[in-house]
Design a protein around this motif. Structure first.
Motif, PDB file in Angstrom:
ATOM      1  N   ASP A  94       0.832  -1.206   0.000  1.00 57.65           N
ATOM      2  CA  ASP A  94       0.000   0.000   0.000  1.00 57.65           C
ATOM      3  C   ASP A  94       0.866   1.256   0.000  1.00 57.65           C
ATOM      4  N   GLN A  95       1.956   1.242   0.746  1.00 59.09           N
ATOM      5  CA  GLN A  95       2.835   2.416   0.771  1.00 59.09           C
ATOM      6  C   GLN A  95       3.491   2.638  -0.595  1.00 59.09           C
ATOM      7  N   VAL A  96       3.937   1.556  -1.226  1.00 57.80           N
ATOM      8  CA  VAL A  96       4.546   1.693  -2.549  1.00 57.80           C
ATOM      9  C   VAL A  96       3.507   2.156  -3.564  1.00 57.80           C
ATOM     10  N   ASP A  97       2.293   1.643  -3.462  1.00 58.47           N
ATOM     11  CA  ASP A  97       1.219   2.036  -4.366  1.00 58.47           C
ATOM     12  C   ASP A  97       0.952   3.532  -4.281  1.00 58.47           C
ATOM     13  N   ARG A  98       0.842   4.052  -3.057  1.00 53.97           N
ATOM     14  CA  ARG A  98       0.596   5.487  -2.889  1.00 53.97           C
ATOM     15  C   ARG A  98       1.771   6.315  -3.401  1.00 53.97           C
ATOM     16  N   ALA A  99       2.985   5.838  -3.150  1.00 52.25           N
ATOM     17  CA  ALA A  99       4.155   6.585  -3.609  1.00 52.25           C
ATOM     18  C   ALA A  99       4.224   6.620  -5.133  1.00 52.25           C
ATOM     19  N   LEU A 100       3.923   5.513  -5.799  1.00 51.77           N
ATOM     20  CA  LEU A 100       3.940   5.480  -7.258  1.00 51.77           C
ATOM     21  C   LEU A 100       2.862   6.374  -7.850  1.00 51.77           C
ATOM     22  N   GLU A 101       1.668   6.288  -7.298  1.00 51.48           N
ATOM     23  CA  GLU A 101       0.583   7.118  -7.844  1.00 51.48           C
ATOM     24  C   GLU A 101       0.867   8.592  -7.643  1.00 51.48           C
ATOM     25  N   GLY A 102       1.453   8.949  -6.501  1.00 44.41           N
ATOM     26  CA  GLY A 102       1.769  10.349  -6.267  1.00 44.41           C
ATOM     27  C   GLY A 102       2.884  10.868  -7.141  1.00 44.41           C
ATOM     28  N   LEU A 103       3.771   9.966  -7.581  1.00 44.99           N
ATOM     29  CA  LEU A 103       4.934  10.399  -8.352  1.00 44.99           C
ATOM     30  C   LEU A 103       4.664  10.410  -9.851  1.00 44.99           C
ATOM     31  N   ILE A 104       4.084   9.328 -10.389  1.00 41.97           N
ATOM     32  CA  ILE A 104       3.919   9.220 -11.843  1.00 41.97           C
ATOM     33  C   ILE A 104       2.461   9.311 -12.279  1.00 41.97           C
ATOM     34  N   GLY A 105       1.540   9.443 -11.325  1.00 45.58           N
ATOM     35  CA  GLY A 105       0.135   9.584 -11.681  1.00 45.58           C
ATOM     36  C   GLY A 105      -0.571   8.239 -11.768  1.00 45.58           C
ATOM     37  N   PRO A 106      -1.891   8.259 -11.779  1.00 47.34           N
ATOM     38  CA  PRO A 106      -2.663   7.019 -11.814  1.00 47.34           C
ATOM     39  C   PRO A 106      -2.616   6.360 -13.190  1.00 47.34           C
ATOM     40  N   GLY A 107      -2.856   5.049 -13.207  1.00 48.77           N
ATOM     41  CA  GLY A 107      -2.975   4.313 -14.456  1.00 48.77           C
ATOM     42  C   GLY A 107      -1.681   3.893 -15.095  1.00 48.77           C
ATOM     43  N   ARG A 108      -0.531   4.182 -14.473  1.00 46.54           N
ATOM     44  CA  ARG A 108       0.761   3.825 -15.077  1.00 46.54           C
ATOM     45  C   ARG A 108       1.430   2.656 -14.376  1.00 46.54           C
ATOM     46  N   HIS A 109       0.780   2.107 -13.383  1.00 48.47           N
ATOM     47  CA  HIS A 109       1.323   0.937 -12.698  1.00 48.47           C
ATOM     48  C   HIS A 109       0.160   0.096 -12.197  1.00 48.47           C
ATOM     49  N   VAL A 110       0.451  -1.150 -11.854  1.00 54.84           N
ATOM     50  CA  VAL A 110      -0.531  -2.036 -11.238  1.00 54.84           C
ATOM     51  C   VAL A 110       0.112  -2.711 -10.039  1.00 54.84           C
ATOM     52  N   CYS A 111      -0.730  -3.065  -9.066  1.00 58.68           N
ATOM     53  CA  CYS A 111      -0.287  -3.799  -7.890  1.00 58.68           C
ATOM     54  C   CYS A 111      -0.954  -5.169  -7.893  1.00 58.68           C
ATOM     55  N   LEU A 112      -0.184  -6.202  -7.607  1.00 58.34           N
ATOM     56  CA  LEU A 112      -0.676  -7.577  -7.618  1.00 58.34           C
ATOM     57  C   LEU A 112      -0.599  -8.156  -6.216  1.00 58.34           C
ATOM     58  N   SER A 113      -1.735  -8.675  -5.744  1.00 58.79           N
ATOM     59  CA  SER A 113      -1.767  -9.372  -4.459  1.00 58.79           C
ATOM     60  C   SER A 113      -2.928 -10.335  -4.464  1.00 58.79           C
ATOM     61  N   ALA A 114      -2.856 -11.350  -3.616  1.00 61.26           N
ATOM     62  CA  ALA A 114      -3.897 -12.371  -3.578  1.00 61.26           C
ATOM     63  C   ALA A 114      -5.224 -11.816  -3.088  1.00 61.26           C
ATOM     64  N   GLY A 115      -5.188 -10.745  -2.305  1.00 60.22           N
ATOM     65  CA  GLY A 115      -6.417 -10.188  -1.775  1.00 60.22           C
ATOM     66  C   GLY A 115      -7.299  -9.517  -2.810  1.00 60.22           C
ATOM     67  N   LEU A 116      -6.815  -9.333  -4.027  1.00 59.98           N
ATOM     68  CA  LEU A 116      -7.617  -8.681  -5.067  1.00 59.98           C
ATOM     69  C   LEU A 116      -8.750  -9.559  -5.571  1.00 59.98           C
ATOM     70  N   GLY A 117      -8.648 -10.861  -5.413  1.00 59.91           N
ATOM     71  CA  GLY A 117      -9.600 -11.765  -6.035  1.00 59.91           C
ATOM     72  C   GLY A 117      -9.093 -12.215  -7.390  1.00 59.91           C
ATOM     73  N   PRO A 118      -9.546 -13.382  -7.852  1.00 61.44           N
ATOM     74  CA  PRO A 118      -8.985 -13.941  -9.095  1.00 61.44           C
ATOM     75  C   PRO A 118      -9.236 -13.089 -10.323  1.00 61.44           C
ATOM     76  N   ALA A 119     -10.424 -12.480 -10.455  1.00 57.46           N
ATOM     77  CA  ALA A 119     -10.731 -11.719 -11.663  1.00 57.46           C
ATOM     78  C   ALA A 119      -9.894 -10.450 -11.756  1.00 57.46           C
TER      79      ALA A 119
END
Length: 797
Positions: free
Chosen positions: A341-366
């Motif tokens: 979550d910390q890396v996600d916020r740092a990336l979005e704040g630096l390069i803007g939304p939509g330019r990265h994705v985060c992968l974790s099991a808690g997202l659900g399979p779809a």
């Protein structure tokens, strides 16, 4: 166990499909022409006119079947059967899943070939880079390709996959919009040389278990670690050449990816982000040089010792953004969701939304599959995730980042048990990508990479460290013992209470407790003999002050327990958990709120107002503005663990907690309840994890423990382990340590035993191959008993 007829390169079907214009079966060629339709039966399939032979990695974990098999491609599946797609095949009479590795004109199989049953999806989910990496990882960890591919490729979700009209999109030049790209046969679209001429080109050899190893296909020489060769070496460039990848990908695709001549089929072109400023990297003497090398497209490799404070996530984001600004992808792996979550916020704040994705099991399979496809198709240049993301299909990989590599969450619990640090080091080596591996502490494995020359240290200078670190004291120093004679034995000595009371006037105080629960272990109140369960002999524990004692192993209630030695029923605490600690601190500071973060009830952050925050290691919340103080309790429990890594792990947990505290110049104070003369405690007080890691590595090198050597642990029934030892052709000089009985069944006929094999690092690949071959022999014989083989296990004791 299924029986497979035919050679190692083909799956035989009987009776053969009818057809005409067929070449000699002895040459392993495909059927062409019009099939003859039998009366009352379905028309027989007809093989594709071009490249009719498909090499398939079948999803079978049996060690003796760990090789690709050849099938015929029906003409009706010609367009969809592209290298990398999912297929269904008939294998030993059963329908099983698999991945189409490559298409060829002929087969080496001497018999008739079966046809593909179905193309599950034309999406090329297995890229050439992923196929080669999976093969190398399987060989390094004495596993099978099928097991690695299960970890590397998530299960298919049809709705997420069909969200686009076609599996591939390409960005319009100079715009953020996308347009559909036609989907054709990948081999033909690649523009490469037809595989019929070069499928078997290159200097190939067959190892002891029948794997075809192509020297130019990306595998490391026997016994060679990633550290043994600089990334820019010419031989690595040859690995990325046009020859077939280990695992059998189409040579045209591999050549195109290596040359950078253009996007692969299904690859999108992501617009570059603007190069970010160095920001907090300017605090490191070599920080700006590291970013400059990333911006130039070079491949620096750093053993990173992060400075104390909350800026580590921003530093990772700026490194990833710099790699993306050079047109290359970045892959970030962290141990848990709070870090993500910390890396996600740092990336979005630096390069803007939509330019990265985060992968974790808690997202659900779809949702997880949708984001994974975004990386595969090249829609994003930066991927961050947990352990499973180490195989994420990042296009034009230019940077891999592993944060807090000493956390045991980075070790995969499923076969073949790879570690994220090792996998990403292999990826960086194979892709000529940069690497940033580290955390607030440094592991002995990273020190080994530095000692070998594969990585260079990246740390702050001593004045900067002293300026940013809190003031840290141990409870067993001479000054404190003179003031408080029981300071060395008390769980909450007066120094800790004084420090907490003073810090609460300025903000929150963090209290780190190694154990969860209330009273994790209890003893007789009179004779102090540990209380144990009458049924199984396990330790008794108390879940709360009002509850009855219970067995921590079998869960049986022990309400009527009496000490077998003195006959009394009173209990006293041996190991105090976080819940009891919070209760005690609530009585010590009645006017201050007490919060607990542990287990499934983890708190992400706390405000900057005065409060006592009791947390277990890894569950420490981030405080707004930093903690005013921290108490690190029960140091003897962390340092007294029966583990080779006890000191290293204790220092890692302490530094991670102390990094959340304000600098000493702002009043930040930390008290560690442990003897101040101990080496790990001194490393914490000086904030010097590098020297501690170098000392730890030197001691392990002298005692021949990892990472100075390669070790394998084999666990299973006595007879099965003995059979594997007899079948394994161990390399010369290998040490066999054991067998030793383990677990609760020790002494019984069904007892499991454990054996360690130890070899020099140069012979590590030979040891893995020997154990692979032995597992294959047992698998082919249908031997009784399951044997677990694990290379370089984290815990040896």
């Amino acid at each position: 166990m299924p029986e497979v007829q035919g050679s190692s390169q083909g799956a035989r079907v009987d009776p053969p499909p009818p057809g005409r214009a067929r070449r000699s079966a002895a040459k392993g060629t495909a059927a062409r022409g019009t099939a003859v339709k039998a009366k009352g039966s379905k028309p027989a399939p007809v093989a594709a006119q071009q490249l009719p032979v498909a090499r398939v990695a079948v999803d079978m974990s049996l060690a003796h079947l760990d090789r690709p098999f050849d099938y015929l491609v029906p003409e009706r599946m010609d367009a969809a059967a592209a290298p990398g797609c999912r297929v269904r095949v008939r294998f030993a009479g059963q329908l099983v899943d698999g991945y189409l590795l490559s298409r060829h004109e002929t087969s080496d199989h001497a018999g008739r070939l079966a046809y593909l049953e179905r193309v599950v999806s034309p999406e090329p989910v297995l890229t050439p880079e992923a196929a080669g990496l999976a093969r190398v990882v399987a060989d390094r960890y004495a596993g099978t390709l099928a097991d690695v591919l299960r970890l590397a490729i998530p299960p298919r979700h049809a709705a997420a996959e069909s969200a686009r009209t076609t599996p591939s999109r390409q960005a319009e030049p100079g715009s953020g919009s996308v347009r559909a790209a036609p989907v054709g046969r990948a081999v033909a679209a690649s523009g490469g040389v037809p595989p019929a001429k070069h499928a078997d080109a290159g200097s190939g050899r067959t190892d002891s278990v029948g794997h075809t190893v192509v020297d130019s296909g990306g595998t490391l020489p026997a016994g060679q670690d990633p550290a043994a060769q600089p990334v820019g070496d010419a031989s690595v460039a040859a690995e990325r050449g046009a020859a077939q990848l280990a695992g059998g990908m189409a040579p045209g695709l591999a050549a195109q990816q290596a040359s950078g001549a253009g996007p692969l089929p299904g690859e999108a072109t992501v617009g570059r982000v603007a190069r970010p400023e160095p920001g907090p990297w300017a605090r490191y003497p070599a920080g700006e040089a590291f970013l400059a090398a990333l911006a130039d497209g070079r491949a620096p490799r750093a053993a990173w010792s992060a400075l104390p404070g909350p800026f580590w996530a921003e530093e990772i984001a700026r490194a990833a953004g710099t790699a993306a600004s050079a047109g290359r992808g970045a892959l970030i792996v962290v141990p848990d969701t709070r870090d993500l979550d910390q890396v996600d916020r740092a990336l979005e704040g630096l390069i803007g939304p939509g330019r990265h994705v985060c992968l974790s099991a808690g997202l659900g399979p779809a949702e997880r599959y949708r984001r994974w496809l975004a990386a595969l198709r090249g829609d994003v240049a930066i991927v961050a995730g947990l352990r499973a993301a180490m195989f994420a299909p990042v296009r034009k990989l230019g940077l891999v980042v592993v944060w807090d590599d000493g956390d045991d969450l980075h070790e995969e619990p499923h076969a073949p048990y790879p570690h994220a640090r090792e996998v990403l080091a292999l990826r960086a080596h194979r892709c000529k990508a940069a690497a940033l591996i580290g955390g607030f502490t440094r592991t002995a494995e990273v020190t080994q990479l530095v000692a070998s020359g594969w990585a260079r240290p990246l740390a702050g200078d001593r004045p900067t460290v002293r300026r940013l670190a809190p003031l840290i004291r141990g409870t067993g120093d001479d000054a404190e013992l003179a003031r408080d004679e029981v300071a060395g034995a008390a769980r909450l000595p007066s120094l800790a209470l004084r420090t907490a009371r003073e810090a609460l006037g300025r903000g929150p105080v963090l209290v780190q407790v190694p154990r969860r629960g209330y009273l994790a272990a209890v003893a007789c109140g009179r004779c102090r003999e540990q209380a144990r369960c009458a049924a199984c002999g396990g330790p008794l524990a108390l879940p709360s002050a009002q509850a009855q004692p219970y067995c921590a192993w079998c869960g049986v209630q022990a309400a009527a327990w009496r000490c077998p030695h003195c006959g009394t029923s009173g209990l006293r605490s041996i190991v105090t958990g976080a819940a009891r600690t919070a209760e005690e601190l609530g009585r010590a500071f009645p006017s201050v709120p007490v919060r607990t973060s542990r287990g499934e009830a983890v708190i992400a952050s706390v405000p900057g107002q005065p409060a006592v925050v009791v947390a277990t290691p890894g569950a420490e919340p981030v405080a707004d503005g930093g903690y005013a103080g921290a108490l690190l309790l029960d140091g003897r429990i962390l340092l007294g663990r029966a583990s080779l890594r006890a000191a290293e792990e204790a220092l890692r947990r302490w530094l991670n907690a102390a990094a959340l505290v304000r600098p000493a110049s702002e009043g930040g104070r930390v008290v560690v309840v442990a003897d101040a003369s101990l080496v790990p405690v001194q490393a914490l007080i000086r904030w010097d994890p590098v020297v501690h890691s170098e000392r730890e590595y030197a001691e392990r090198e002298q005692l021949r423990f990892p990472p100075s050597v390669r070790m394998a642990a084999v666990l299973g029934p006595q007879a099965a382990v003995n059979e594997l030892i007899d079948a394994a052709g161990l390399p010369p000089g290998a040490d066999v340590l054991g067998p030793v009985e383990t677990g609760d069944s020790a002494g019984s006929e069904e007892a499991e035993v454990r054996v360690f094999f130890r070899v020099p690092r140069a012979a590590g690949a030979d040891l893995a191959r020997a154990l692979q071959a032995a597992q294959g022999v047992r698998s082919a014989r249908k031997a009784a008993g399951s044997v677990r083989v694990q290379m370089d296990p984290l815990d040896l004791i």
